[in-house]
Design a protein around this motif. Structure first.
Motif, PDB file in Angstrom:
ATOM      1  N   UNK A 480      -9.376  -2.555  -1.828  1.00 39.81           N
ATOM      2  CA  UNK A 480      -8.095  -3.252  -1.807  1.00 39.81           C
ATOM      3  C   UNK A 480      -7.404  -2.957  -0.479  1.00 39.81           C
ATOM      4  N   UNK A 481      -6.923  -3.979   0.207  1.00 35.51           N
ATOM      5  CA  UNK A 481      -6.224  -3.727   1.470  1.00 35.51           C
ATOM      6  C   UNK A 481      -4.870  -3.071   1.232  1.00 35.51           C
ATOM      7  N   UNK A 482      -4.242  -2.651   2.305  1.00 31.15           N
ATOM      8  CA  UNK A 482      -2.889  -2.103   2.202  1.00 31.15           C
ATOM      9  C   UNK A 482      -1.966  -3.213   1.715  1.00 31.15           C
ATOM     10  N   UNK A 483      -1.238  -2.951   0.649  1.00 33.24           N
ATOM     11  CA  UNK A 483      -0.417  -3.971   0.011  1.00 33.24           C
ATOM     12  C   UNK A 483       1.054  -3.778   0.359  1.00 33.24           C
ATOM     13  N   UNK A 484       1.791  -4.867   0.435  1.00 36.39           N
ATOM     14  CA  UNK A 484       3.230  -4.748   0.700  1.00 36.39           C
ATOM     15  C   UNK A 484       3.930  -3.972  -0.412  1.00 36.39           C
ATOM     16  N   UNK A 485       5.000  -3.273  -0.050  1.00 42.57           N
ATOM     17  CA  UNK A 485       5.801  -2.564  -1.040  1.00 42.57           C
ATOM     18  C   UNK A 485       6.654  -3.555  -1.814  1.00 42.57           C
ATOM     19  N   UNK A 486       7.059  -3.161  -3.013  1.00 47.24           N
ATOM     20  CA  UNK A 486       7.901  -3.997  -3.845  1.00 47.24           C
ATOM     21  C   UNK A 486       7.288  -4.201  -5.211  1.00 47.24           C
ATOM     22  N   UNK A 487       7.917  -5.057  -6.021  1.00 45.58           N
ATOM     23  CA  UNK A 487       7.393  -5.384  -7.356  1.00 45.58           C
ATOM     24  C   UNK A 487       6.254  -6.368  -7.173  1.00 45.58           C
ATOM     25  N   UNK A 488       5.045  -5.877  -7.363  1.00 44.33           N
ATOM     26  CA  UNK A 488       3.859  -6.677  -7.086  1.00 44.33           C
ATOM     27  C   UNK A 488       3.423  -7.451  -8.325  1.00 44.33           C
ATOM     28  N   UNK A 523      11.593 -14.884  -7.214  1.00 44.48           N
ATOM     29  CA  UNK A 523      11.795 -15.115  -5.777  1.00 44.48           C
ATOM     30  C   UNK A 523      11.719 -13.855  -4.932  1.00 44.48           C
ATOM     31  N   UNK A 524      12.001 -12.684  -5.505  1.00 42.73           N
ATOM     32  CA  UNK A 524      12.034 -11.451  -4.720  1.00 42.73           C
ATOM     33  C   UNK A 524      10.777 -10.599  -4.881  1.00 42.73           C
ATOM     34  N   UNK A 525       9.809 -11.061  -5.678  1.00 41.86           N
ATOM     35  CA  UNK A 525       8.612 -10.260  -5.936  1.00 41.86           C
ATOM     36  C   UNK A 525       7.603 -10.405  -4.803  1.00 41.86           C
ATOM     37  N   UNK A 526       6.693  -9.429  -4.736  1.00 41.00           N
ATOM     38  CA  UNK A 526       5.545  -9.502  -3.841  1.00 41.00           C
ATOM     39  C   UNK A 526       4.408 -10.145  -4.638  1.00 41.00           C
ATOM     40  N   UNK A 527       4.041 -11.344  -4.246  1.00 43.65           N
ATOM     41  CA  UNK A 527       3.032 -12.087  -5.002  1.00 43.65           C
ATOM     42  C   UNK A 527       1.687 -11.966  -4.303  1.00 43.65           C
ATOM     43  N   UNK A 528       0.712 -11.466  -5.053  1.00 41.08           N
ATOM     44  CA  UNK A 528      -0.655 -11.280  -4.560  1.00 41.08           C
ATOM     45  C   UNK A 528      -1.544 -12.323  -5.235  1.00 41.08           C
ATOM     46  N   UNK A 529      -2.165 -13.159  -4.442  1.00 44.54           N
ATOM     47  CA  UNK A 529      -3.025 -14.213  -4.993  1.00 44.54           C
ATOM     48  C   UNK A 529      -4.482 -13.863  -4.742  1.00 44.54           C
ATOM     49  N   UNK A 530      -5.256 -13.812  -5.828  1.00 47.46           N
ATOM     50  CA  UNK A 530      -6.690 -13.536  -5.704  1.00 47.46           C
ATOM     51  C   UNK A 530      -7.472 -14.756  -6.162  1.00 47.46           C
ATOM     52  N   UNK A 567      -4.718  -2.522 -11.149  1.00 46.73           N
ATOM     53  CA  UNK A 567      -4.092  -1.206 -11.207  1.00 46.73           C
ATOM     54  C   UNK A 567      -3.016  -1.035 -10.146  1.00 46.73           C
ATOM     55  N   UNK A 568      -3.150  -1.746  -9.015  1.00 46.00           N
ATOM     56  CA  UNK A 568      -2.150  -1.646  -7.951  1.00 46.00           C
ATOM     57  C   UNK A 568      -0.941  -2.532  -8.215  1.00 46.00           C
ATOM     58  N   UNK A 569      -1.072  -3.495  -9.126  1.00 43.83           N
ATOM     59  CA  UNK A 569       0.015  -4.431  -9.406  1.00 43.83           C
ATOM     60  C   UNK A 569       0.956  -3.862 -10.463  1.00 43.83           C
ATOM     61  N   UNK A 570       2.171  -4.381 -10.473  1.00 42.25           N
ATOM     62  CA  UNK A 570       3.135  -4.017 -11.509  1.00 42.25           C
ATOM     63  C   UNK A 570       3.005  -4.910 -12.734  1.00 42.25           C
ATOM     64  N   UNK A 571       2.591  -6.149 -12.525  1.00 44.50           N
ATOM     65  CA  UNK A 571       2.406  -7.072 -13.642  1.00 44.50           C
ATOM     66  C   UNK A 571       1.470  -8.191 -13.207  1.00 44.50           C
ATOM     67  N   UNK A 572       1.034  -8.976 -14.183  1.00 41.75           N
ATOM     68  CA  UNK A 572       0.089 -10.072 -13.929  1.00 41.75           C
ATOM     69  C   UNK A 572       0.659 -11.335 -14.544  1.00 41.75           C
ATOM     70  N   UNK A 573       0.615 -12.424 -13.780  1.00 43.91           N
ATOM     71  CA  UNK A 573       0.956 -13.756 -14.286  1.00 43.91           C
ATOM     72  C   UNK A 573      -0.308 -14.603 -14.213  1.00 43.91           C
ATOM     73  N   UNK A 574      -0.591 -15.335 -15.287  1.00 40.91           N
ATOM     74  CA  UNK A 574      -1.831 -16.101 -15.336  1.00 40.91           C
ATOM     75  C   UNK A 574      -1.672 -17.325 -16.210  1.00 40.91           C
ATOM     76  N   UNK A 575      -2.600 -18.268 -16.016  1.00 39.94           N
ATOM     77  CA  UNK A 575      -2.696 -19.379 -16.966  1.00 39.94           C
ATOM     78  C   UNK A 575      -3.500 -18.900 -18.173  1.00 39.94           C
ATOM     79  N   UNK A 576      -4.802 -18.699 -17.966  1.00 32.60           N
ATOM     80  CA  UNK A 576      -5.655 -18.253 -19.086  1.00 32.60           C
ATOM     81  C   UNK A 576      -6.707 -17.241 -18.633  1.00 32.60           C
ATOM     82  N   UNK A 577      -6.566 -16.662 -17.457  1.00 27.60           N
ATOM     83  CA  UNK A 577      -7.612 -15.818 -16.879  1.00 27.60           C
ATOM     84  C   UNK A 577      -7.931 -14.602 -17.744  1.00 27.60           C
TER      85      UNK A 577
END
Length: 682
Positions: A480-488, A523-530, A567-577
């Motif tokens: 995993x690369x270095x991730x931005x700080x914040x609510x991921x 709007x203020x979260x750090x969104x990580x797209x995989x 494990x590095x994220x604070x939460x996950x948003x998904x359709x059906x993954x």
């Protein structure tokens, strides 16, 4: 492992075990269990301190006994353990465990056996052991497992209110050495009638008599008046449930009847008699200790036998042996009618044959009409790859039961789109897990609650998954690369033409739409797209141009371990993954914009209308048990045997997965070249 192998394990060097029965030499399973228990099978002349192995009190046992008298060598008697196989040994099926007894043999009441010694002297008050015993006995009853398991759990027993009289094979050693004889069976039947006047008597035939291997003491000629001879393959546990009394000479079914709540009437001297749990016509005077059911089970099923795990090729606990037998018997029960399979791509067929063709080889058909007609004509089930059910003519789908097939949730080490065979499959006769429009077999499991011991087993499985860092595909990806700080917030991309999106997604049914919704609400979260690995490999639809993705996502994460990202994220948003399910396992909050199988049960935040029928509120362990233990089927890639999920977890964690065949590898390379035509290759 049993007492015998524990004592042998104390000395690293195997003990020579001289045998004079060819069965020990030609039956690989028996040789292997004995070797793992610390015995070196030999032929020749033993010395005074050596051991001679004999099979119980079989017709060949006197050979070894005679040599023992001449040489002063000691006898070790070996017998099958009490959970054996589907079919009797005379059908060629190997045992799941052995009783290795240096004292005697469990059915010979003339002297104490190892089981009797344990039951009479061992500390049987340990709380953890008694918990194991209680769960073990409850699991046997819930799954309906016995020593032999070639019965049909769908066959109805006689109407309740009968006395169950258990027959045995004529000449069985447990009769002679259990202080009984052939006339004892006639005596038992008379007692049953006298002690239960005007009550129906059901005589249960022994499986070996039913299979024609050896005669019993009763037959259909004994059917008259209130007496019925039953040789149908009815589950013993179903028979116990309808019985008002159980009569036996020395059958193991008498032992199992104790755990079905009976106090069986016993006319011989089996190992389970004399401990206060049976009504003994011929008691063993030296057995004075009074035991509970759990204590009896602990001694006889957990402490005494040497259980064997044929997938891992090692001695194992009772629970591991039970897990394996459950998987084996489940495959037998579900597959013995055979299948006609429709909609199966060529590259999948070899693996499907291994998974579902052990009892009857799969018959593959490319035309739905021919498939349905053949299934009806041959009494087979119709097995259809789930996304091909829509191709069936309406009359076939309406009039013929269809079993939908799909990959399971612990699939492989590698992508299905790259033709890596699955380690798990689901065969669902109700619906399919990714279609919330209709009830699936998985939903039914979640609605019915947990079977005995399931919570703890699922918790152990969760722990193993987390420690091993396993997911569906287990790709060898980068760090995993270095991730931005914040609510991921991790947003997993999906295959946009996947059936779970077509059937289970809502307003957001594209990866770009998903990203836009997540950004709009956070709007203020750090969104990580995989992006999905199949999409990254250009094998499936769903690619989002980087510029469009970056309009909503702070970072596009490619070639990084999915579990580490969770494990590095604070939460996950998904359709059906499925990554949402894997996030739940790791304690992460999950928001669903669609309705995957794990949503709607109170474990996720759901922004999609929930099906009214999903009212149950299972624990996370209950969800894991249903999704990873009870719903899928697994095939061990090393032994080729049906197996429990724990074996697959171990194989994946240790990279013990054989590579795909050469044909699959070449086809996968061609698919990469002709990626735009992938639907013709997959």
């Amino acid at each position: 492992m049993g007492r015998s192998s524990q004592s042998q394990a104390a000395g690293a060097k195997p003990r020579p075990l001289y045998v004079f029965n060819g069965g020990f030499l030609v039956q690989p399973r028996i040789r292997r269990i004995l070797a793992l228990a610390g015995y070196d099978i030999r032929i020749g002349k033993p010395g005074a301190d050596d051991l001679i192995g004999v099979w119980g009190h079989s017709p060949t046992a006197p050979r070894g006994e005679t040599v023992a008298q001449i040489t002063d060598a000691r006898i070790v008697r070996i017998e099958d353990a009490f959970l054996r196989s589907i079919r009797p040994g005379r059908d060629g099926e190997p045992p799941l465990g052995l009783m290795i007894d240096p004292r005697g043999v469990h059915f010979d009441s003339s002297q104490p056996s190892e089981i009797e010694h344990i039951l009479a002297t061992a500390d049987l008050d340990d709380g953890a052991m008694l918990q194991r015993a209680r769960e073990g006995a409850e699991r046997l009853q819930a799954i309906q497992l016995s020593k032999y398991n070639g019965f049909d759990i769908s066959l109805p027993p006689p109407d309740p209110g009968y006395v169950l009289v258990i027959d045995q094979t004529a000449g069985d050693a447990s009769i002679e050495y259990g202080a009984a004889r052939a006339s004892t069976f006639r005596e038992m039947l008379v007692f049953a009638q006298e002690e239960h006047p005007n009550t129906r008597i059901v005589i249960k035939a022994h499986p070996e008599a039913t299979h024609g291997h050896r005669p019993g003491h009763f037959n259909h000629g004994h059917t008259h008046g209130l007496i019925t001879y039953l040789d149908d393959a009815v589950s013993p546990w179903a028979l116990f449930a309808g019985a008002v009394g159980v009569y036996t000479v020395s059958s193991q079914l008498g032992f199992e009847a104790i755990f079905a709540g009976h106090r069986p009437r016993v006319f011989g001297q089996p190992f389970y008699a004399g401990w206060g749990l049976t009504q003994d016509e011929n008691p063993v005077a030296r057995r004075e200790r009074k035991l509970t059911r759990n204590q009896l089970f602990a001694g006889a099923m957990i402490m005494a036998p040497d259980w064997y795990d044929p997938c891992r090729d090692r001695l194992c606990t009772f629970e591991d042996a039970l897990d394996h037998l459950e998987a084996t018997v489940r495959a037998y029960r579900e597959d013995r009618q055979g299948y006609v399979a429709y909609g199966m791509r060529l590259w999948k067929r070899g693996h499907l044959q291994k998974a579902f063709g052990r009892e009857k080889r799969l018959a593959f058909e490319n035309d739905p009409g021919r498939a349905a007609a053949r299934a009806r004509a041959e009494g087979r089930q119709l097995l259809v790859w789930a996304d091909k059910v829509a191709d069936l003519p309406q009359d076939i789908a309406r009039d013929h039961p269809v079993i939908r097939l799909e990959d399971g949730f612990l699939r492989s080490r590698g992508l299905g789109a790259k033709l890596v065979p699955p380690l798990s499959l689901v065969a669902d006769g109700a619906g399919i897990y990714y279609d919330p429009a209709q009830e699936s077999g998985l939903e039914r499991l979640l609605a019915t609650g947990l079977p005995p011991g399931a919570e703890r087993r699922a918790e152990r499985l969760i722990d193993r998954l987390i420690r091993a860092g396993l997911s569906k595909y287990n790709l060898d990806t980068g760090a995993v690369p270095v991730l931005p700080e914040g609510r991921r917030i991790l947003v997993p991309g999906q295959v946009e033409d996947d059936a779970s999106i077509r059937l289970g997604a809502g307003r957001e049914h594209t990866n770009l739409g998903l990203l836009a919704r997540v950004r709009a609400e956070n709007p203020d979260a750090v969104i990580l797209y995989k992006p999905h690995p199949d999409v990254e490999a250009r094998l499936r639809a769903g690619a989002v141009p980087d510029a469009e993705a970056r309009a909503h996502a702070d970072l596009i994460v490619r070639d990084a371990d999915a579990v580490a990202l969770v494990e590095a994220a604070n939460e996950i948003w998904t359709m059906t993954s499925l990554l949402g399910f894997e996030a739940l396992i790791r304690g992460k909050p999950v928001t669903c914009l669609g309705m995957p199988f794990y949503a709607g049960w109170g474990l996720t935040r759901d922004l999609f209308p929930q099906p009214e029928r999903r009212r149950a509120r299972p624990t996370l362990a209950a969800l894991v048990h249903a999704a990873l233990i009870a719903y899928p089927r697994y095939v061990d890639p090393v032994s080729g045997l049906p197996c429990p999920p724990e074996v697959i977890v171990e194989r994946l964690a240790r990279h013990q997965i054989p590579p795909p065949g050469r044909g699959n590898r070449w086809l996968s390379k061609l698919q990469g070249v002709f990626a735009s035509y992938a639907e013709y290759w997959r």
